[in-house]
Design a protein around this motif. Structure first.
Motif, PDB file in Angstrom:
ATOM      1  N   SER A  60      14.159  27.591  42.145  1.00 38.85           N
ATOM      2  CA  SER A  60      14.420  28.613  43.163  1.00 38.85           C
ATOM      3  C   SER A  60      13.836  29.970  42.769  1.00 38.85           C
ATOM      4  O   SER A  60      13.912  30.362  41.599  1.00 38.85           O
ATOM      5  N   GLN A  72      27.171  33.406  46.234  1.00 39.61           N
ATOM      6  CA  GLN A  72      26.273  32.377  46.768  1.00 39.61           C
ATOM      7  C   GLN A  72      25.989  31.242  45.775  1.00 39.61           C
ATOM      8  O   GLN A  72      25.326  30.261  46.127  1.00 39.61           O
ATOM      9  N   LYS A 118      14.362  33.838  51.836  1.00 37.94           N
ATOM     10  CA  LYS A 118      15.007  35.133  51.611  1.00 37.94           C
ATOM     11  C   LYS A 118      14.416  35.930  50.455  1.00 37.94           C
ATOM     12  O   LYS A 118      14.366  37.163  50.502  1.00 37.94           O
ATOM     13  N   PHE A 119      13.940  35.242  49.399  1.00 36.41           N
ATOM     14  CA  PHE A 119      13.653  35.961  48.162  1.00 36.41           C
ATOM     15  C   PHE A 119      12.209  35.909  47.681  1.00 36.41           C
ATOM     16  O   PHE A 119      11.869  36.632  46.742  1.00 36.41           O
ATOM     17  N   ILE A 154      15.112  32.746  43.296  1.00 38.74           N
ATOM     18  CA  ILE A 154      16.188  33.663  42.923  1.00 38.74           C
ATOM     19  C   ILE A 154      16.246  33.847  41.412  1.00 38.74           C
ATOM     20  O   ILE A 154      16.642  34.908  40.910  1.00 38.74           O
ATOM     21  N   GLU A 197      16.146  27.860  51.611  1.00 38.27           N
ATOM     22  CA  GLU A 197      16.718  29.112  52.113  1.00 38.27           C
ATOM     23  C   GLU A 197      16.387  30.271  51.171  1.00 38.27           C
ATOM     24  O   GLU A 197      16.066  31.383  51.610  1.00 38.27           O
ATOM     25  N   ASP A 198      16.430  30.023  49.868  1.00 41.63           N
ATOM     26  CA  ASP A 198      16.076  31.052  48.887  1.00 41.63           C
ATOM     27  C   ASP A 198      14.619  31.473  49.022  1.00 41.63           C
ATOM     28  O   ASP A 198      14.283  32.658  48.898  1.00 41.63           O
ATOM     29  N   LYS A 199      13.753  30.511  49.270  1.00 44.08           N
ATOM     30  CA  LYS A 199      12.328  30.827  49.441  1.00 44.08           C
ATOM     31  C   LYS A 199      12.140  31.739  50.645  1.00 44.08           C
ATOM     32  O   LYS A 199      11.323  32.665  50.616  1.00 44.08           O
ATOM     33  N   TYR A 251      18.372  23.322  40.393  1.00 39.21           N
ATOM     34  CA  TYR A 251      18.328  24.487  41.282  1.00 39.21           C
ATOM     35  C   TYR A 251      17.580  25.672  40.683  1.00 39.21           C
ATOM     36  O   TYR A 251      16.541  26.093  41.188  1.00 39.21           O
TER      37      TYR A 251
END
Length: 338
Positions: free
Chosen positions: A87, A270, A332-333, A89, A328-330, A83
């Motif tokens: 990611s 999260q 959002k962040f 993040i 989802e991280d891509k 992860y």
């Protein structure tokens, strides 16, 4: 003289021959061991994977298994490899400058250590605008070692400090960062009252276990000179674990413990597994770091059963679920906070 020389030559030749034989025997033994390792898939993986090899070299008492993780160490590595290394993040929480913005958004600016400045290069630092006491850090530190504590700016050798900061910036990780590579922030501890570092392993917003680092030498900031003890979350009792051969400590339950749990819970909500590092300064609870690579997944726990006991309380997502988390991280962040 001729006889003495002849005897000496014979002795040297025999010594050389003996060393060659010993080397050959060692090489054969090594090749035999390597052959056994490479013939077993689990052993082979531990031999090839540098993280697993380092864990075993430190004294690890089990074969690390990142595909079917059971221990705290293995679960840290599972999340890291599947992860965090993939990611966006990680670039945010793992870079001290961006992490401050993230922390401010999630739990409020009152929990952020005050920032005095950030610079792309050490040569760009405006020393005149800095207060008399402060801390200089690389934004991607080396296990807490890339830190310069300035107790009195008037006594600081600026040229030596710049050269030291250049070395901080020369690591492969730091070379990949182009902006805000060095930061100056508020000095929290003092010689008379060094910091206690409260670290909380959390899973989906639930603190699992805490451990505290406390300086043994008040003038030394090297992480290796700190005492290290684990504490239970509910009643703050020391757990019978000796980690990485550090001396144990007996740190009292912090005054603002409930606030610490609240901050750790919000910041970890999260994440299936993350470590939240906090400080208590007077009536303030401040965030030190959000750490995805805790101890490099190589912390040696004695007795080893505690590595398994702490790991069993953490439920991790499948690799398929992690792929969805990364997507989802891509969304959002990517590019955020920059």
């Amino acid at each position: 003289a001729v006889v003495v020389l002849a005897v000496a030559l014979v002795f040297v030749s025999y010594k050389h021959f003996k060393l060659c034989c010993e080397y050959e025997e060692a090489a054969q033994n090594y090749n035999q061991i390597k052959s056994v390792l490479m013939s077993n898939s689990k052993l082979k993986d531990c031999f090839v994977n540098p993280r697993k090899r380092a864990f075993l070299k430190k004294g690890g008492e089990y074969l690390p298994d990142y595909d079917n993780p059971r221990t705290l160490n293995d679960k840290v590595a599972y999340m890291l490899e599947n992860y965090f290394l993939k990611s966006p993040i990680t670039k945010i929480i793992g870079t001290k400058y961006l992490a401050k913005k993230y922390v401010a958004e999630v739990v409020g600016n009152e929990h952020v250590v005050k920032l005095f400045g950030a610079w792309d290069k050490p040569e760009d630092i405006d020393w005149d605008k800095l207060p008399n006491t402060f801390v200089l850090k690389s934004v991607r530190g080396n296990f807490g070692r890339e830190v310069i504590v300035v107790q009195d700016k008037r006594k600081l050798n600026i040229q030596e400090t710049v050269e030291k900061l250049k070395k901080f910036c020369s690591s492969p990780v730091m070379k990949s960062i182009k902006k805000n590579r060095i930061i100056a922030e508020e000095l929290l501890g003092t010689v008379d009252k060094p910091l206690v570092d409260y670290k909380f392993f959390c899973s989906y917003g639930k603190p699992i276990v805490a451990y505290c680092l406390e300086l043994k030498n008040k003038e030394n900031t090297d992480v290796d000179t700190k005492t290290f003890s684990f504490y239970s979350i509910g009643d703050w009792k020391p757990l019978p674990i000796k980690a990485d051969n550090h001396e144990k400590n007996n740190v009292p339950r912090p005054k603002h413990y409930q606030k610490m749990l609240e901050v750790a819970s919000k910041l970890s909500k999260q994440f299936p597994l993350i470590r939240i590092d906090l400080y208590e300064i007077g009536d303030r609870v401040l965030v030190g770091e959000i750490t995805e690579d805790a101890s490099g997944a190589k912390s040696i726990m004695n007795p080893v059963i505690w590595d398994f006991l702490l790991g069993q309380n953490i439920k991790l997502p499948s690799k398929a679920e992690i792929k969805k988390m990364i997507e989802e991280d891509k969304r959002k962040f990517d590019g955020r906070f920059e």
